[in-house]
Each structure stands twice: as C-alpha cells, then as structure tokens.
Design an enzyme around this catalytic site. Structure first.
Site, PDB file in Angstrom:
ATOM      1  N   GLU A  55       0.815  -1.226   0.000  1.00  0.00           N
ATOM      2  CA  GLU A  55       0.000   0.000   0.000  1.00  0.00           C
ATOM      3  C   GLU A  55       0.842   1.266   0.000  1.00  0.00           C
ATOM      4  O   GLU A  55       0.550   2.227  -0.708  1.00  0.00           O
ATOM      5  CB  GLU A  55      -0.954   0.003   1.196  1.00  0.00           C
ATOM      6  CG  GLU A  55      -2.147  -0.944   1.065  1.00  0.00           C
ATOM      7  CD  GLU A  55      -1.819  -2.386   1.354  1.00  0.00           C
ATOM      8  OE1 GLU A  55      -0.673  -2.682   1.761  1.00  0.00           O
ATOM      9  OE2 GLU A  55      -2.714  -3.235   1.182  1.00  0.00           O
TER      10      GLU A  55
ATOM     11  N   HIS B 288     -11.549  -4.720   9.585  1.00  0.00           N
ATOM     12  CA  HIS B 288     -12.082  -4.456   8.245  1.00  0.00           C
ATOM     13  C   HIS B 288     -13.336  -3.588   8.255  1.00  0.00           C
ATOM     14  O   HIS B 288     -14.094  -3.610   7.292  1.00  0.00           O
ATOM     15  CB  HIS B 288     -12.432  -5.775   7.544  1.00  0.00           C
ATOM     16  CG  HIS B 288     -11.274  -6.503   6.959  1.00  0.00           C
ATOM     17  ND1 HIS B 288     -10.249  -7.008   7.720  1.00  0.00           N
ATOM     18  CD2 HIS B 288     -10.972  -6.809   5.682  1.00  0.00           C
ATOM     19  CE1 HIS B 288      -9.373  -7.621   6.930  1.00  0.00           C
ATOM     20  NE2 HIS B 288      -9.791  -7.511   5.691  1.00  0.00           N
TER      21      HIS B 288
HETATM   22  C1  LIG Z   1      -2.666  -4.829   4.311  1.00  0.00           C
HETATM   23  C2  LIG Z   1      -3.732  -5.582   3.592  1.00  0.00           C
HETATM   24  N1  LIG Z   1      -3.922  -5.357   2.272  1.00  0.00           N
HETATM   25  C3  LIG Z   1      -4.863  -6.028   1.591  1.00  0.00           C
HETATM   26  C4  LIG Z   1      -5.664  -6.951   2.230  1.00  0.00           C
HETATM   27  C5  LIG Z   1      -6.742  -7.729   1.448  1.00  0.00           C
HETATM   28  N2  LIG Z   1      -6.292  -9.128   1.283  1.00  0.00           N
HETATM   29  C6  LIG Z   1      -6.670 -10.084   2.150  1.00  0.00           C
HETATM   30  S1  LIG Z   1      -5.914 -11.541   1.837  1.00  0.00           S
HETATM   31  C7  LIG Z   1      -5.059 -10.894   0.530  1.00  0.00           C
HETATM   32  C8  LIG Z   1      -4.111 -11.770  -0.240  1.00  0.00           C
HETATM   33  C9  LIG Z   1      -2.970 -12.247   0.620  1.00  0.00           C
HETATM   34  O1  LIG Z   1      -2.230 -13.193  -0.112  1.00  0.00           O
HETATM   35  P1  LIG Z   1      -1.193 -14.134   0.595  1.00  0.00           P
HETATM   36  O2  LIG Z   1      -0.330 -13.342   1.524  1.00  0.00           O
HETATM   37  O3  LIG Z   1      -0.488 -14.896  -0.469  1.00  0.00           O
HETATM   38  O4  LIG Z   1      -2.041 -15.107   1.510  1.00  0.00           O
HETATM   39  P2  LIG Z   1      -3.140 -16.162   1.015  1.00  0.00           P
HETATM   40  O5  LIG Z   1      -4.462 -15.465   1.054  1.00  0.00           O
HETATM   41  O6  LIG Z   1      -2.763 -16.612  -0.359  1.00  0.00           O
HETATM   42  O7  LIG Z   1      -3.094 -17.289   2.007  1.00  0.00           O
HETATM   43  C10 LIG Z   1      -5.380  -9.554   0.339  1.00  0.00           C
HETATM   44  C11 LIG Z   1      -4.842  -8.712  -0.747  1.00  0.00           C
HETATM   45  C12 LIG Z   1      -5.462  -7.131   3.620  1.00  0.00           C
HETATM   46  N3  LIG Z   1      -6.232  -7.983   4.320  1.00  0.00           N
HETATM   47  N4  LIG Z   1      -4.483  -6.460   4.259  1.00  0.00           N
END
Ligand SMILES: Cc1ncc(C[n+]2csc(CCOP(=O)(O)OP(=O)(O)O)c2C)c(N)n1
Ligand SMILES: Cc1ncc(C[n+]2csc(CCOP(=O)(O)OP(=O)(O)O)c2C)c(N)n1
Ligand SMILES: [Mg+2]
Ligand SMILES: [Mg+2]
Lengths: 332, 335, 332, 335
Positions: free
Chosen positions: A65, A134
């Site tokens: 971000e 959230h």
């Molecule tokens: C700081 C932040 N940015 C965006 C999000 C929205 N979001 C939730 S899960 C996710 C993807 C995360 O991917 P990863 O770290 O690979 O974990 P996975 O979900 O694949 O287990 C996003 C963008 C968030 N929760 N927190």
C-alpha cells in the site's frame, strides 16, 4: 453513457462506469491497486476494465500500500492522473504516511511547484460482519489534513460522477466509498453529465429538524426521515458530500431553517467528523440553535463479528429516529 | 544479475575530472559556510551536512541528463547543487526567503526545483523511494527515456517501504537508479545494529535487480558506477541498485553530540577525503596546474559569497500569504 | 528520586527520570526505539540510560517503526512491559496500522484474552522550524481509537510521573510529549510519588472564562491567563491531561463556573481534539454556555519552515488573549 | 547460510504419519462443513479456506511443543486446529457465540486461544509478523526456550513490514520460524505479478537468516522442515525462513469468482492432494489398514458433528455487553 437501465443501476456499476469513463476520456488516467485487474477488484468495481484497457492502465499491484500509493504520487508529479485504489480504509493506514507527508504537503513544501493531481479510492464502513480490522470509517482523519480534498458519495449520481470531478481537481482527492452501498440500486439521472466537489446537498427539504450525514449513512437517514414524516416530523436531510473542505454555508442555511440538528456519522463518536460539524455549528450558528446538536455515531468499540453486536454498534434507522424524536420534543 | 558484492574497479582519469572537482568543492565550501550561518542563527531548523560524501553526489549526478530526475532526502544540499540547483536559491531557501528554491516554505530538508527536475528533500526516511518509482512509471508509460535517481541512506534500507519500492520498480521494469549512500550510520545507529545483512547490495539484488557496491570515497568510482547504472536504467532493462560506501565527516545534524563513534574512526575516514585526493591526482597528472586549482577554489568562494549575499537580500513571504500553496486551485493564474 | 534541584528541572530531565524510574522499579520494563541507546535519544530524553541499564533494556532499533512497534505489542503479549519510543508523531504514521489494528483491537478481538500493556512515547508539535514533515500534532487521531488511552503531559510533574502510571495501566497508552516542552524548566513537587491517568486538572482557578488545553499549549495558555488577569479577566485554565477518555465531568464543572470556554489546541482546527471538546460541551453543557465555545488552533497549512510563517500558523499568547477578550466582551 | 533454493529431500515415513493424516483430515472435513454452513448463512463475514494446504499446518505444527506460540493470518482454521484449538471452539466462534474461542467477537478471521498459545487471526496481511517477533523477544529476554512460528502467505512478502520484521528477528537473533505459505496467489494476483524475485526464500536469506523452500504438498517434507526450523530457532541460533510451496484448491474467499486461474491448473494441483497421497502410502506400507483409515474418518466426522452441535447450542453475548473488552480495566475481577 451507462449501460445499466436507469431503474436498476447498482452503486457498484455506477462506480465502475465512473472509472471506465475516466479511462475512456482521460488518456493520462490509469488505475493501480491490489487485484484491480485479473481479480476484477476486491468488491467487483473494476471488473472487466483490464480486458477493455489492458494491464498498463489497469495495473495490478503487489501487497504494498505504501509503495503503490507513493508511486501514484510520483506518477502524478510525472504528469499522469493516477487513480489509486486501496481496498479498504483499514489498509490505507499503511499508506497514510505517503498521503499525509507527501501527497498533502508537496505543493506547499515546494512553494507551489508540485501539484499532486492524484485520486485515491477506498472502501470504508462496516455492516458486513468483517470484524475489527475491516470495518473502520477513517474518512474523518483524512478530512483533518490540509492539502487533501475528501469526498464521500452517498447517492448513485455522486457514485457515478465524483471520480471524474476528482480527476479534474488539481489537488489530491480521497474518495471514501462506503462498502454497504455497492449492492444498493437506484436510478441514475440520465440528464446529468457531471457533479462538483465543493458543496453539500439537501437530499430532502424539511422544516422541523436537520439531519446532517454523508456516505453510507445517507440511505439510513433518508429512511429515518420517511419514518419521521409519518409521525408528523418534517426532517431536512443534508448530505455533506465533501468532507474537506466542509460546506459551512450549507450547514448554516439548514440550521437557519430548522434550528435543530442531528449529525449521523458511522465513525466512532469521539473525534469523528460529526464532532467537527458540532464545532462548526457551535462557532457559527450557536444563536440559531433551539437545542443542542445531537450526534448519532458508532459505539466506541472495535467492531465485533457477531451480527447482533455489530448491528447494535452502528447507527440504525431506529436509533436515528429515536434521537430525532427526543430532540424535537425537547423545549428550546 | 551481477553478484551483489562485486565492486567496480577504481577507474582511470576522464575528461570529467575537473568538473567533478569543482562540484565537490562547491558542495564542501557551501556547507562549510552553512555551518557558520547556522551558528549565527541565519539558518534554523534541522540541517544535515553532506561533508565527506561529496564524491557520491558529484559522481553519480555527472551521469545524468538535465531531463533526468533526482529524488533525495533531508541530507540533500549536495544532490541539489550537483543537479544544478543554483547555490543562491538553496541558500535563500535556508534563510526562509521567497527567493529560495521552495519559497522559504521548505528549508534545508525540503529543497525543490522542478525546472531542474530536482524532486528533492524528503525528510521521512525512505519516503522518497515510492515517489521515484512513480516518476519513473510516468516516464515509462509515456515512452520517455528519462531516468530517475533516488538517493537514500543505509538506515533507509531497514524501512519496509524501501523493499516495497525496490520490488515495484523491478516488477514493472522501471528506469530507476537506487543510489544507497551507505555512510555506516543511521543517526547514531551503526550499520551492524541496523541490519543483520550488512552487505546492502544483497538486499537490492534480492528484489530482483542488478546490484553492486562501489567506493563512495572515490569520485571516479562513483562516476563510473553512475554511468553504468544510468545506462542500465535508460536501456529499458529496469532498475538497479548501487551501494555507495561513504562516510559522514560531520555530526548527523547540528544537534548531534556524536556519542556513538570515536574521533579516531572519523579521523581515519577523513584521510580518505575525496577532495584533496582528486586535486592531488590531477596536479600530479598535470591535468590541472596549481593556478587552476586555486582559481577553481576562488570561483567557488565567489559563488558561495554571492549566494549568501543573495539570501541576505532576499524577502520574506507576507504573513497574509500563510495558507497559500495548500491547494493548487490557488495557482490557477497565481504564478 | 530526581537528581535535579526542584527549581531547575527541565521537562527533558523529568521525562528521563520517569523512564529511568520505570527501568529501576519494573524488571519487565524495557525501552525500544530508534537511537534511544548509543545516540542518547533524538531529543536526549534517554541519554545515559544505555550505560546504566545495558543494550537489552535500552534497545536501539533499526528504522522500522511498524516492526518495532508491533514487536512491542508482541512483547507485551509475552509478558513484558515495553516502552516504545517513536521519535516523532509524524513517523508514528508508519506504525499506525500496528497501533490501531493490533494494539487497540487485540483485547476485543480475542474476547478479553489479550490485554496489551504497552506504552508508546512520541514527540509531537511544532515551533522549531522543522517544517511540514516534522511538526504535526496527531494526538487527536489516537484519541479517536477505542482501546487506546492517550495522555499529554503539560506540567513537569506529569512529565515525571505519567510514564509510571501508564506502565501500571493494563491497556496500551500513548504518551504525546510536545517537543517544545523539553528545554523548559519548572520545579518538581518533591512530595509527589505518582499521578493518575483519569482526570483533567485545573491549573489555575478562575471565574470569568475557561481556557481548555493540554500538552505544549499549556504554558502559553497560563501565560495568556496572566496577561488577562492584568486586564481584569479572571481565567480558569483546565489541563485535559488525558485525551482519551476525556474527562467530561471536569469540562462540565469548569463551564458551570465560567459559562464561557476557549479551547486551545496546536493541531489543525478541522477535526482537532478541540472539535471533540466543542461537541462534548454542545451535547452536555449547551444551556450552561453564555456564548459559543471558541477554538484557537493552528492554521490549516502544512507547517512552513520560515520562522515568521510558522509562528503565525501556531496558537500564540497574543492570539489566545485576543480570542478571550472577544469572547468575554460578547453579550450572552 | 543454506542456499535459499535448497529443497529438503522428501523424507521417509515416521511414527508421526498417522497423526499427520488425522490432523489433515480434521482440517479438511471441518472446512468442508464450513462451506455448507456458510451457504446456510450460519457463518458470515469473510471466510478463507485452507483446503489443499493442510500438509503445511499439520506438518509444521507437529514440530511444536504446547508452550510454543503460533501467529497466523485470516486463513487460519488449519493452524488453529493443528495447534490444538478445539474444533467446537472454532466453530462456535464462526457462529458468533460466547462459547467461541474469541467469544464471537472475532469470527473466522480472528481466532485466539491464549491457553494453547495460539495468537492467531490477523487479517491485515503481514500484520502478524512483528507480533511474532515481539513474542519471541519476550521469550528470549526471559531466557525461555520457547519458539514462535509465524504463518503468512506469498503476498505478505511484498509488504514492507515483512522485511522489517525479518531483519529485526535476525538482528536480535530471536527464536522465530517464518513459515511462508506460498500458494502461488495473493487473492487473484499470481506470484510472478507480486514479486520480481519469485524465489521467496531468497528474500528471507537476504535478511540474514537460514532460508529454504520445501514441498508444501508433501506432509512429511513439511514435518521435516518444521522439525529442522524449530530446532534451529530453539537452539538460540536465531530465526529461519521456510517457504512451503503449496496451493489453495478453493477460492480465495467465499466471494471470489476465480477469474484469474484456469480450472485445469487447479485440477493439476488437486492431483497432488496430500490427504489421499498419505493415506494411500500408509495403506501400501501396511502402517494403517483400511479399517483404521475408515475409523479415522469416522472419528473426525464425529468431532465435526459435535463441533457444529456445540456451536448451534451456543449462546449470544448480551447486547448490553457490547463495549466489554475495549479496556482491560474491565477485566479486573470480570472474568
Ligand atoms: C494490508 C492488507 N492489504 C490487503 C488486504 C486484502 N487481502 C486479504 S488476503 C489478501 C491476499 C494475501 O495473499 P497471501 O499473503 O499470499 O495469503 P493467502 O491469502 O494466499 O493465504 C489480500 C490482498 C489485507 N487484508 N491487508
Ligand atoms: C520514518 C522516519 N523515522 C525516523 C526519522 C528520524 N531520522 C532522520 S535521519 C535518520 C537516520 C537516517 O539514516 P540513513 O538512512 O543512513 O541516512 P543518513 O542520515 O545517514 O544520510 C533518522 C532516524 C525520520 N526522519 N523518518
Ligand atoms: Mg547513513
Ligand atoms: Mg498466497
């Protein structure tokens, strides 16, 4: 310009039309953010735009971000019109340094050399059982910062057109989109071809009391006004629209008509934008008030997951109506 | 990808050398004068001196075109002067004058000169990196072959946004040169207390870009690394990371008691002062005569004198204009 | 307990004594932050403590505000009493996600399982020509967040003792130290051995008008009160001390005595803590007010470097006095 | 430091295998039931399934002592169950009941169980890493030999705070195991669109700690890497970074239309499903009989049934208690 039938446009579609319109009409505009492309936008707002405009102008960003918001600032300095999407205001805290220390200050620190024509869209608000990380409403924090313009669409037409107006603005503009609005539908005014970002708007004229609100609370407030009308209370509803700078004239005009005010704001009460509205009325309309301004805000608790607790924490039609009833029956 | 720790060999003389000597001398004399003016309270706020690190700004900037951009930190006098921001405009800024490069709104930590594409003074450590990425993104989307150089310190590499920015630039293959000025300290925190991996070029390489270290006390090495880095970025091959190993001779800022390092250590580094080293070499090679060197010094003194006089003669923004430049809407027609 | 002579203690020394005292009396306490050790603290508050307590308990951290603040949260969960120092509130924006989304929410999200006994010290405020990225007053933002307690010492005794009280508090406590106070001197009350973190304090009783303020503005307000006294205006000075939760009772008590209020807050006016004070008075003391509450805040501009502009942007004794004069001469 | 890309060789059978099979099966059945309950709107909000990744939680957690800590993400059902948080408490939480492991305040994304040292659900991507560092700091300052495992995804590695946390842990030699679950996607963003350097272990190694990758679809490999990593951390040698290469069979969350990947890709990975693979191997080796496997399945079903019944029978926090647990001052005597 919109494909959807006037009767059945969702806010999600209206926001999408706004983004699409920007990409069609402004060659310097591009969208950047997490999952705006392949995924289609975490709330579906940008769905289909990658296919239409390609990965350069609908740019998926890594989970960074601070960096992609700062890159938006740099791109704006470089002559582009970035539309940065931060999934939710909660995550915007990670980019707050860039927005406050750079976007809002560069013009001033440089003695007028560096305008930052940046637009940042973010989802705010609660109500979907997304719990304590959230469900924030921090738009009031952005409204504290000189150098930023902050707007919050609460109507389908503002959802459709505010982005374009923001793109024309030479200053960084934060657009706070309340997530509860996305699935709602309303007819688009087909005759409209734009909106301004300077004034509040009276959404319902009334004479007994003024209900001041914005964004996701507007539909609740309008509903409350109908309930009150049935009880013989004629409420005026003022939609702030622009959270910074606040439209003082509109505030003074409505209080001059009704002499009683209830401010409805989904943020936590202490230090909310509703507090600033109270302060403005205190300073500028004290002698117009027949009774103290009342605030209906969220309970001061990290948002609980359990539905009954979350609903109890948020402003509701009933709590708004109750507050108004008490206020109008109070002797001046 | 070149091995992170590869150090460019000290290159030989080039026609640029006299210019490099002049730039370094200007920065040195300018800042020495700043110290006097700070003691005299003509300059206020936080002021961070670059003395000792001049080879980096002079060397790297020599590789830039006027239309290339520079993003810097709060320790930026050297970067500004090397990019061609007039000494008078920088001095007037530190005096808080309207004639300053930021109209007196920014001060020492916030020097800007858009005409010279100096997007300078960012006083949030590592806060400038994403901005550099964005400037480069704008160039790349517009198909321009301009390069953006971002200067930052060893301490900045510990900030998360540094890694986010490196990754973004590499992922999008943007024309950014990440110039890490490793002067071994972040305020009072020594490199090894800031980083588990003290070979900072390794961090750059881990983000997927060419990264190497060079001797930041050797202006020819800095110029050589600058040329190589800028050429790489301009070629469209994406960003690169250069760690310039240097040292700050003076305190971190004017408030620093320097409890964290020994006089002996500072003395040792002072022996590697790039200014006398280059001057001596150019004399020995006969590239310059003693007269040339003296004239260069006198030129620079005159330039600094003029800058101070200009700043002293400068005017103050009327208080009535306090809230000007908060919104760009005011600018419409304003300037 | 303090080495300094009562007459000549600087706020810097008082804060240092507070930190030293904490390390002496609480074996679980430790200090972590940038340059708290070898450098001696960017404003000299922690000078000498590394030598006395060693690098484990006076822990220099890399430039990683988010990580070392979050590590402080984790260490608190692990049974320690971390005292996190963030050099200035401007840089605290980089740690805001950790403070808002973790420190303030963990207890609630876990249904009461995870108290976070964390203390975070940070310098706030302007006045030293540090320009637009080093002069903010964001303590009001922290005061918006349920789950945090926010305090702002404005007297030498609070500077000396608030940290200890914060360490005893089971919740995360943010201590906002206004940088302008560090070099000021005042006598320490030798009889004192602690302070509480629940109430505001009347620093000067008065009957004509209430001046409500906190932190770095307190000395200016007290000076203004003296000037006003010379003019025959008897001003009461209320030091909020605790910005969250606000001491409503103290606010109501002072307005009940004077019926006129001026709030002085160094933050930008819109959305400042001063706005919340206005709102509380509007809601709870409307009928006690003989005139609208007046705010004296900073001009809404990123802080300029030039001294004359910076001074013009900040609340000053003169501007406070002027505001009070206007208020007391206004007919009720 | 071991070369980042070194992959642990697939190890042979161990006595733990039946236990691993049971843990994986419990997670699988539990979440399959969650899907039904979500469709029935008994569970609300965001729910992220771990189906396909069970080998990671089961394998790594098997190396932990009860007093070791786990910090997780919003995709944490598997981590919670593997750490011993009762299925009934997790299910009740998702039903928003007082009997839930977070009293219904947290939901699917915020599971906590201090008694089992599960500091679970953090829904800010990478937000849990500094907390894990702090928990480990507390252990190390207190001279305890406990280990903290922090699970996070491939996308989290792009967040700046991830790098800040890795550096801090390495710098202070803290007992943290950074378990990076690389399931190749961050929501809809594929690994190669998140990272210029897709070999994530390289990023860990660049922070100055041992880092390696292992096959996250092979539960024995995960268990082996878990043992190695936990032993390293417990030994006082500092943190390490393990990249567990796995895959999410289901959508990112219940709202994800999965526009970003092909059915074929998912099918291919499903063929590597760790559950049937281990079951078949144990049958082939005669470690378990068909009856054993059937009984194990029946046990798990019963456990999940009981969890659902428990959740259904759970109670709701009175609305009057809405603002409870905002301040720990309320707790004094409260619980
Ligand atoms: C700081 C932040 N940015 C965006 C999000 C929205 N979001 C939730 S899960 C996710 C993807 C995360 O991917 P990863 O770290 O690979 O974990 P996975 O979900 O694949 O287990 C996003 C963008 C968030 N929760 N927190
Ligand atoms: C985010 C942030 N944290 C802390 C500071 C205070 N600070 C100013 S300079 C500095 C040290 C930076 O060191 P380095 O990056 O090595 O640059 P150098 O000063 O050595 O040139 C610190 C800690 C800051 N300005 N910004
Ligand atoms: Mg340095
Ligand atoms: Mg992933």
């Amino acid at each position: 310009m919109t494909a959807a039938t006037p009767a059945g446009t969702t806010f999600r579609e209206a926001f999408r039309e706004g983004v699409r319109d920007a990409l069609l009409r402004d060659p310097r505009a591009f969208v950047v953010g997490e999952d705006v492309g392949r995924y289609g936008g975490c709330f579906g707002v940008t769905r289909g735009l990658l296919e239409e405009f390609g990965p350069e102008r609908v740019r998926d960003a890594p989970l960074s971000e601070a960096a992609f918001t700062g890159a938006g600032i740099g791109a704006a300095l470089g002559g582009l019109h970035p539309i940065v999407e931060i999934m939710t205001v909660n995550f915007a805290l990670l980019a707050l340094d860039q927005l406050v220390n750079n976007a809002a200050t560069l013009l001033h620190m440089s003695g007028g050399q560096l305008p930052v024509p940046l637009v940042v869209r973010m989802t705010t608000g609660a109500g979907r059982q997304l719990a304590a990380q959230h469900s924030h409403s921090f738009e009031g924090w952005f409204a504290h910062v000189p150098g930023l313009r902050v707007v919050a669409p609460g109507t389908i037409d503002d959802a459709r057109w505010m982005l374009w107006a923001a793109l024309q603005d030479p200053d960084p503009v934060v657009i706070a989109e309340n997530g509860a609005l996305y699935p709602m539908t309303a007819p688009l005014d087909a005759s409209l071809d734009g909106v301004e970002l300077d004034h509040a708007a009276v959404r319902r004229p009334g004479s007994d009391v003024s209900l001041v609100t914005y964004g996701g609370s507007l539909p609740k407030v309008l509903e409350a006004a109908d309930v009150l009308a049935a009880e013989g209370v004629d409420a005026e509803v003022l939609d702030l629209r622009v959270l910074r700078p606040l439209d003082d004239a509109a505030l003074l005009a409505t209080v001059a008509r009704t002499h009683r005010v209830v401010v409805v704001d989904e943020a936590w009460r202490s230090g909310s934008l509703a507090a600033e509205v109270c302060a403005r009325l205190m300073e500028q309309a004290f002698y117009e008030l027949d009774a103290p301004v009342v605030r209906v805000c969220s309970a001061e608790v990290p948002m609980p997951y359990a539905q009954h607790l979350e609903q109890a924490a948020l402003p509701q039609v009933e709590s708004i109506v109750r507050a108004v009833r008490e206020l109008v029956t109070r002797r001046g | 990808m070149s091995t992170p720790t590869a150090r460019a060999p000290a290159p030989g003389p080039t026609a640029e050398d006299p210019g490099l000597l002049r730039t370094m001398t200007l920065i040195r004399r300018f800042e020495e004068r700043c110290v006097e003016l700070y003691s005299a309270a003509r300059i206020r706020g936080f002021m961070h001196l670059y003395i000792g690190e001049e080879a980096v700004a002079a060397g790297v900037s020599a590789a830039l075109r006027p239309d290339d951009a520079v993003v810097s930190t709060y320790r930026e006098h050297g970067h500004a002067l090397a990019k061609g921001v007039p000494a008078r405009a920088v001095m007037a800024e530190m005096f808080g004058r309207v004639e300053g490069c930021s109209r007196g709104r920014g001060g020492s930590m916030h020097l800007f000169d858009v005409a010279r594409r100096f997007y300078g003074g960012n006083a949030i450590v590592a806060g400038g990196l994403p901005i550099a990425v964005g400037l480069a993104l704008a160039d790349s989307m517009a198909g321009r072959d301009r390069v953006t150089v971002c200067f930052f310190g060893d301490g900045a590499v510990a900030e998360g946004v540094c890694h986010e920015s490196l990754n973004l630039a590499a992922l999008w293959r943007l024309p950014v040169v990440f110039a890490c000025e490793n002067n071994r300290y972040a305020m009072g925190t020594a490199l090894e207390r800031s980083h588990a991996q003290t070979d900072l070029a390794v961090r750059g390489a881990a983000s997927g870009m060419p990264a190497w270290a060079c001797d930041g006390m050797d202006v020819r090495a800095c110029a050589e690394s600058g040329r190589r880095a800028v050429a790489h970025a301009r070629s469209g091959a994406g960003p690169c990371f250069v760690e310039l190993r240097t040292y700050r001779f003076r305190a971190h800022s004017m408030y620093d008691p320097e409890l964290y390092r020994t006089k002996a250590e500072v003395e040792e580094w002072r022996r590697r002062d790039p200014l006398p080293a280059l001057a001596a070499d150019l004399l020995a090679r006969g590239t310059l005569t003693a007269d040339d060197v003296e004239r260069l010094g006198a030129d620079v003194e005159a330039e600094v004198d003029e800058a101070v006089a200009f700043a002293e003669a400068g005017t103050l923004e009327p208080v009535a204009d306090l809230t000007r430049f908060v919104s760009a809407r005011d600018l419409r027609g304003a300037r």
